[in-house]
Design an enzyme around this catalytic site. Structure first.
Site, PDB file in Angstrom:
ATOM      1  N   CYS A  12       0.838  -1.208   0.000  1.00  0.00           N
ATOM      2  CA  CYS A  12       0.000   0.000   0.000  1.00  0.00           C
ATOM      3  C   CYS A  12       0.871   1.256   0.000  1.00  0.00           C
ATOM      4  O   CYS A  12       1.436   1.618   1.045  1.00  0.00           O
ATOM      5  CB  CYS A  12      -0.923  -0.030   1.217  1.00  0.00           C
ATOM      6  SG  CYS A  12      -1.929   1.462   1.379  1.00  0.00           S
ATOM      7  N   CYS A  40      -0.475   4.105   2.230  1.00  0.00           N
ATOM      8  CA  CYS A  40      -0.253   3.895   3.668  1.00  0.00           C
ATOM      9  C   CYS A  40       1.206   4.112   4.053  1.00  0.00           C
ATOM     10  O   CYS A  40       1.501   4.698   5.079  1.00  0.00           O
ATOM     11  CB  CYS A  40      -0.627   2.463   4.071  1.00  0.00           C
ATOM     12  SG  CYS A  40      -2.124   1.834   3.344  1.00  0.00           S
ATOM     13  N   ASP A  41       2.137   3.624   3.237  1.00  0.00           N
ATOM     14  CA  ASP A  41       3.539   3.543   3.666  1.00  0.00           C
ATOM     15  C   ASP A  41       4.502   4.435   2.881  1.00  0.00           C
ATOM     16  O   ASP A  41       5.674   4.549   3.254  1.00  0.00           O
ATOM     17  CB  ASP A  41       4.025   2.084   3.549  1.00  0.00           C
ATOM     18  CG  ASP A  41       3.183   1.153   4.409  1.00  0.00           C
ATOM     19  OD1 ASP A  41       2.762   1.591   5.493  1.00  0.00           O
ATOM     20  OD2 ASP A  41       2.945   0.016   3.988  1.00  0.00           O
TER      21      ASP A  41
END
Ligand code: NAP
Length: 313
Positions: free
Chosen positions: A136, A139-140
């Site tokens: 992701c 997200c990261d």
């Protein structure tokens, strides 16, 4: 409560398909609950920008997810934040079991459980998940500002996420196993024009390596000549497709060889009253809009099914 029917319709999964089904079901006056174990939106929350939702030129996945949930709230859709552990079909009603052991009885079920990212299955992938291996970018990606990352895959997801990462990282490599992308032309053009992205054609990863700080390199292999190479990188983002989340699909329900549920034009499976939509269902295009369209179709068909059930037909 499983002895009597608590609901007309239970929707399992709160992605675009699930929420659309919820909106249509409420408008059709079905006693409905949508059960979602995570946050509203499902995979949408892992998507940076959505540019193909008609009427909205650009919106982040998380914002669109929030809009779906707010729209459903306007119709007072009941949303339960729990995990479903089993769906058992029955003649009079179907039974849905929650992770706390509670059971709910319902005339119809819409399975909208989506899919999960596929894994490469190479050494280091599981071991360094969260230490440089990610599925992701939204997200990261933040952790890779001014660093080097390798994106694996050649589909829409890989190219979209590589473009997102190129806004943060200093260098993005896309390792693709063939010499042509699967992704749509617009994304291909953008990727090939992005200076921070280098495409490694005909390339697969065979190992992800790390030190105490996390991922520090990958071993690549050329799929044409077999040549191997070590490439220094701080992160590896894998976008090689999805596996359908089919663990709740009742036994006897038809699925294809890849585990996608086979439904008819109403999204109904061969198990009466059990519908499958979105990325769980076998279909040509897996898009937000096609998941939403499935949600609409299944909810309208479920309303008809519930009406017949109540009329004793
Ligand atoms: P996908 O279209 O199935 O693409 C997967 C990619 O990963 C392919 O390029 C495939 O290579 C590669 N791959 C598969 N297994 C691999 C392995 N073991 N090792 C290395 N590479 C591997 O998956 P996706 O990109 O996640 O997209 C899923 C669906 O969502 C698609 O229908 C897509 O169109 C849709 N989607 C749409 C948008 C959008 O419209 N903006 C955004 C995201 C996703 P090959 O090409 O050689 O098979």
């Amino acid at each position: 409560m499983a002895g009597s029917t608590s609901h007309d319709l239970i929707i399992i999964g709160g992605g675009p398909g699930g929420y659309t089904a919820g909106i249509y079901a409420q408008r059709a006056a079905l006693k409905t609950v949508l059960i979602e174990k995570g946050i509203p939106g499902g995979q949408l929350n892992n998507t940076d920008e959505v540019e193909n939702w008609p009427g909205t030129e650009k919106i982040t996945g998380a914002e669109l997810a929030m809009k779906f949930s707010q729209h459903a709230a306007v119709y007072d859709l009941e949303v339960m934040n729990r995990e479903v552990v089993a769906v058992e079909p029955g003649i009079n009603h179907h039974t849905v079991t929650l992770d706390n052991g509670e059971t709910l009885a319902t005339h119809a079920v819409i399975l909208a459980t989506g899919g999960s990212p596929k894994k490469l299955g190479i050494p280091g992938e599981d071991k360094y998940y969260g230490k440089g291996v990610s599925y992701c970018a939204v997200c990261d990606g933040f952790f890779f500002r001014n660093k080097t990352v390798v994106v694996v895959g050649g589909g829409d997801s890989a190219l979209e996420e590589a473009l997102y990462l190129a806004k943060l990282a200093k260098q993005v490599y896309i390792a693709h196993r063939r010499d042509a992308f699967r992704a749509g032309m617009i994304l291909q053009k953008r990727v090939l024009n992005e200076k921070r992205i280098t495409v490694l054609w005909d390339t697969v990863l065979t190992e992800i390596q790390a030190n105490d700080q996390g991922v520090n390199g990958v071993i690549t292999k050329n799929t044409k000549d077999g040549a191997t190479n070590t490439l220094a990188t701080d992160g590896v983002f894998v976008f090689i497709g999805f596996d359908p989340n089919n663990s709740l699909v009742p036994a006897g329900t038809r699925m294809n060889a890849n585990g996608y549920v086979i439904g008819d034009e109403k999204c109904e499976t061969n198990t009466p009253g059990i519908f499958a939509i979105g990325d769980l269902k076998e279909k040509y295009a897996k898009q937000i809009i096609t998941a939403a369209a499935d949600g609409c179709t299944a909810a309208l068909a479920a309303a008809h099914y519930v009406e017949s059930k109540k009329a004793g037909l």
